[in-house]
Design a protein around this motif. Structure first.
Motif, short mmCIF file in Angstrom:
data_model
loop_
_atom_site.label_atom_id
_atom_site.label_comp_id
_atom_site.label_asym_id
_atom_site.label_seq_id
_atom_site.Cartn_x
_atom_site.Cartn_y
_atom_site.Cartn_z
N PHE A 110 0.83 -1.21 0.00
CA PHE A 110 0.00 0.00 0.00
C PHE A 110 0.87 1.26 0.00
O PHE A 110 0.52 2.27 0.62
N SER A 111 1.98 1.21 -0.70
CA SER A 111 2.92 2.33 -0.68
C SER A 111 2.35 3.59 -1.33
O SER A 111 2.82 4.70 -1.05
N ASN A 112 1.35 3.46 -2.18
CA ASN A 112 0.72 4.62 -2.80
C ASN A 112 -0.50 5.11 -2.03
O ASN A 112 -1.21 6.01 -2.49
N GLY A 113 -0.76 4.49 -0.87
CA GLY A 113 -1.96 4.83 -0.10
C GLY A 113 -2.95 3.67 -0.14
O GLY A 113 -3.11 3.03 -1.17
N PHE A 114 -3.60 3.42 1.00
CA PHE A 114 -4.46 2.23 1.11
C PHE A 114 -5.58 2.23 0.07
O PHE A 114 -5.76 1.26 -0.67
N LEU A 115 -6.35 3.31 0.00
CA LEU A 115 -7.48 3.35 -0.92
C LEU A 115 -7.04 3.31 -2.38
O LEU A 115 -7.67 2.64 -3.21
N LYS A 116 -5.96 4.00 -2.68
CA LYS A 116 -5.50 4.05 -4.06
C LYS A 116 -4.98 2.69 -4.53
O LYS A 116 -5.28 2.24 -5.64
N GLY A 135 -21.74 6.27 -14.53
CA GLY A 135 -20.47 5.83 -13.96
C GLY A 135 -19.26 6.33 -14.73
O GLY A 135 -18.35 6.94 -14.15
N PRO A 136 -19.19 6.09 -16.06
CA PRO A 136 -18.05 6.61 -16.84
C PRO A 136 -17.92 8.12 -16.79
O PRO A 136 -16.81 8.65 -16.71
N ILE A 137 -19.04 8.83 -16.82
CA ILE A 137 -18.99 10.30 -16.79
C ILE A 137 -18.37 10.79 -15.49
O ILE A 137 -17.50 11.68 -15.48
N LEU A 138 -18.80 10.22 -14.37
CA LEU A 138 -18.25 10.62 -13.07
C LEU A 138 -16.77 10.27 -12.96
O LEU A 138 -15.97 11.06 -12.43
N SER A 139 -16.38 9.10 -13.47
CA SER A 139 -14.97 8.69 -13.41
C SER A 139 -14.09 9.61 -14.24
O SER A 139 -13.02 10.04 -13.80
N ILE A 140 -14.54 9.93 -15.45
CA ILE A 140 -13.76 10.82 -16.32
C ILE A 140 -13.66 12.21 -15.72
O ILE A 140 -12.58 12.83 -15.72
N ALA A 141 -14.76 12.70 -15.19
CA ALA A 141 -14.74 14.03 -14.55
C ALA A 141 -13.77 14.05 -13.38
O ALA A 141 -13.04 15.02 -13.17
N TRP A 142 -13.76 12.98 -12.61
CA TRP A 142 -12.87 12.89 -11.46
C TRP A 142 -11.40 12.94 -11.90
O TRP A 142 -10.58 13.61 -11.28
N ILE A 143 -11.09 12.24 -12.97
CA ILE A 143 -9.72 12.23 -13.50
C ILE A 143 -9.34 13.61 -14.01
O ILE A 143 -8.24 14.12 -13.74
N LEU A 144 -10.23 14.24 -14.77
CA LEU A 144 -9.95 15.55 -15.35
C LEU A 144 -9.77 16.63 -14.28
O LEU A 144 -8.99 17.57 -14.46
N LEU A 145 -10.47 16.45 -13.15
CA LEU A 145 -10.33 17.41 -12.05
C LEU A 145 -9.06 17.19 -11.24
O LEU A 145 -8.72 17.99 -10.37
N GLY A 146 -8.36 16.08 -11.51
CA GLY A 146 -7.11 15.80 -10.81
C GLY A 146 -7.27 15.37 -9.38
O GLY A 146 -6.34 15.50 -8.57
N LEU A 147 -8.42 14.82 -9.04
CA LEU A 147 -8.69 14.40 -7.65
C LEU A 147 -8.26 12.95 -7.47
O LEU A 147 -9.09 12.05 -7.28
N ASP A 148 -6.95 12.71 -7.55
CA ASP A 148 -6.45 11.34 -7.56
C ASP A 148 -6.22 10.76 -6.16
O ASP A 148 -5.69 9.66 -6.02
N ASN A 149 -6.60 11.50 -5.11
CA ASN A 149 -6.46 10.94 -3.77
C ASN A 149 -7.46 9.81 -3.53
O ASN A 149 -7.28 8.96 -2.67
N ILE A 150 -8.56 9.82 -4.28
CA ILE A 150 -9.52 8.72 -4.28
C ILE A 150 -9.64 8.25 -5.73
O ILE A 150 -9.87 9.05 -6.64
N SER A 151 -9.49 6.94 -5.95
CA SER A 151 -9.52 6.42 -7.31
C SER A 151 -10.86 6.69 -7.98
O SER A 151 -11.92 6.59 -7.38
N SER A 152 -10.79 7.00 -9.27
CA SER A 152 -12.01 7.29 -10.03
C SER A 152 -12.92 6.07 -10.14
O SER A 152 -14.12 6.22 -10.38
N ILE A 153 -12.37 4.87 -9.99
CA ILE A 153 -13.20 3.66 -10.08
C ILE A 153 -14.23 3.65 -8.95
O ILE A 153 -15.37 3.25 -9.13
N TYR A 154 -13.81 4.10 -7.75
CA TYR A 154 -14.75 4.18 -6.63
C TYR A 154 -15.88 5.15 -6.95
O TYR A 154 -17.06 4.88 -6.70
#
Length: 461
Positions: free
Chosen positions: A215-221, A414-433
């Motif tokens: 979990f070196s990149n963080g547990f949730l990630k 689901g895909p729309i929310l995941s893509i938006a999450w990636i584009l916003l750079g909010l990578d502390n929580i994976s977009s898959i979640y």
């Protein structure tokens, strides 16, 4: 000796893929092997489709970069094999569906099916790129081929494995690949443990964090990696076809358990290879770790077989994904438009589609040859999991909760929310979640709304 062993193995496997066309009598044979495969056949197809370049070359690449955390991808694949049985096992007996998007179409309607076809095919298309990149790295490392020549050969091999025999070609090549990959992985593992003292060497060379911290990149990630893999495999067409190819539910159960048992040792050996190469050759390109290890640290015959096994793994997985895209397009898009097509016309059109897909892959790969192999795999999981998992889950287990109003939103939210999450750079929580939770929330709200309306109607009556 290495090259001779490599060439002979590849040519024999290619010949086997070509000869599989003799087993294709109709479109059902081309798509699911007639739906009558036993344990060996289903296991061969599952292993052939699941274990690819991302699982071998990609795992070694990631282990070279970050250590034990690379094991997550193959661990997720192992769990996926069991989930496939529990998720789709009850569909095996009737053989009612040929595509996973067909399930969505029956319960949610044509617009939802069209949306699912589009996004799911995009996800599988992305994943093929990762498999081809893994194969290209083999040619560039071993034969010093130019990227254009390497990609051309790999794409031609993908076509050769699946264009002629379809599902039967994937099954036969998958069986050969499983024997080669498993036997060479055991031998490479023995080299690492007994010839090169990997365990004491790794203990001296690496700090506990990050190298031995999964979990070196963080547990949730990091946990999102196996979760996205499980969801992606469950929602990918070629694995659905593998399930439908089983003769009965008992065959499927044995095949899924056997596949789940066989995958982890391969991932562990590939992880060890990446970490070992980090200690002895830290300046090499990370994606070349696997190939350079077997060529420089094992017997030439073992090296030739190992490289051929990994190449076949990547090619077979890519071929299976191409067949999956073709199956969806043929069954859910073209067949409704041309219902009077004969079986021979259907098979011919599928072969043409496979050729078109492979040609497009070639041009994309030569433009992105330096990208991280596993990055393609994880990105594709988002597009494969978020549009399909929740709708299929609801369709199979909670069909009474489905509302036909705005049915396509079940698929695209689901895909729309995941893509938006990636584009916003909010990578502390994976977009898959984010994608899966958003899709689950929408399904829950629609079910609750439908229940409330039904209650109101009953009260008025």
């Amino acid at each position: 000796m290495i090259l001779w062993t490599f060439y002979v193995t590849i040519l024999l496997t290619l010949f086997a893929g070509y000869m599989s066309k003799k087993l294709v009598k109709d479109s059902k044979d081309f798509l699911i092997g007639g739906g009558r495969l036993g344990t060996v056949g289903v296991t061969s197809m599952l292993m052939g489709a699941i274990i690819g370049g991302a699982s071998t070359v990609g795992t070694s690449q990631m282990a070279f970069e970050r250590g034990l955390g690379a094991i997550w991808f193959t661990l997720g694949l192992s769990i996926s094999s069991i989930v496939l049985y529990f998720f789709y096992g009850k569909l095996t007996e009737k053989k009612e569906f040929m595509t996973v998007t067909g399930v969505i179409g029956k319960f949610f309607g044509d617009r939802a099916k069209t949306a699912a076809c589009t996004v799911l095919c995009l996800g599988m298309f992305i994943h093929i790129n990762g498999q081809v990149l893994a194969s290209v790295s083999i040619f560039s490392s071993v034969l010093d081929f130019d990227i254009h020549i390497s990609a051309l050969i790999v794409c031609a091999l993908i076509g050769g494995y699946v264009i002629f025999g379809g599902f039967w070609g994937g099954t036969i090549v998958g069986g050969i690949k499983t024997v080669l990959l498993y036997s060479t992985s055991i031998v490479c593992g023995m080299y690492l443990l007994f010839e090169y003292d990997f365990i004491p060497l790794a203990a001296m060379s690496f700090s506990p964090d990050p190298w031995f911290n999964p979990f070196s990149n963080g547990f949730l990630k990091d946990l999102s990696l196996p979760i996205s893999t499980v969801l992606g495999v469950t929602c990918t067409q070629i694995y659905f076809q593998s399930v439908m190819s089983a003769r009965d539910k008992h065959v499927l159960k044995r095949s899924c358990l056997l596949t789940a048992f066989m995958i982890p040792p391969i991932g562990l050996v590939c992880t060890m290879i990446g970490m070992y190469m980090r200690t002895v050759s830290p300046d090499i390109a990370a994606r070349d770790a696997f190939v350079l290890f077997v060529t420089n640290n094992t017997h030439p015959v073992v090296a030739g077989l190992s490289i051929a096994a990994v190449l076949i793994s990547s090619v077979a997985t890519g071929a299976g994904l191409a067949l999956g895209i073709t199956t969806i397009c043929s069954r859910d898009v073209i067949s409704p438009m041309f219902p009077s097509r004969s079986d021979s016309q259907s098979i011919r059109s599928m072969r043409i589609m496979i050729a078109i897909i492979i040609s497009a892959i070639y041009f994309i790969v030569v433009s992105n040859d330096n990208s991280m192999i596993l990055s393609w795999g994880f990105l594709s999981m988002i597009f494969r999991a978020t549009p399909v998992f929740v709708p299929v889950l609801v369709a199979l287990y909670f069909p009474d909760s489905i509302s036909r109003r705005h049915e396509s939103i079940y698929v695209i939210i689901g895909p729309i929310l995941s893509i938006a999450w990636i584009l916003l750079g909010l990578d502390n929580i994976s977009s898959i979640y984010v994608g899966i939770l958003g899709s689950l929330s929408y399904a829950f709200l629609r079910a609750k709304t439908k229940k409330s309306k039904s209650a109101q109607t009953n009260t008025c009556m």
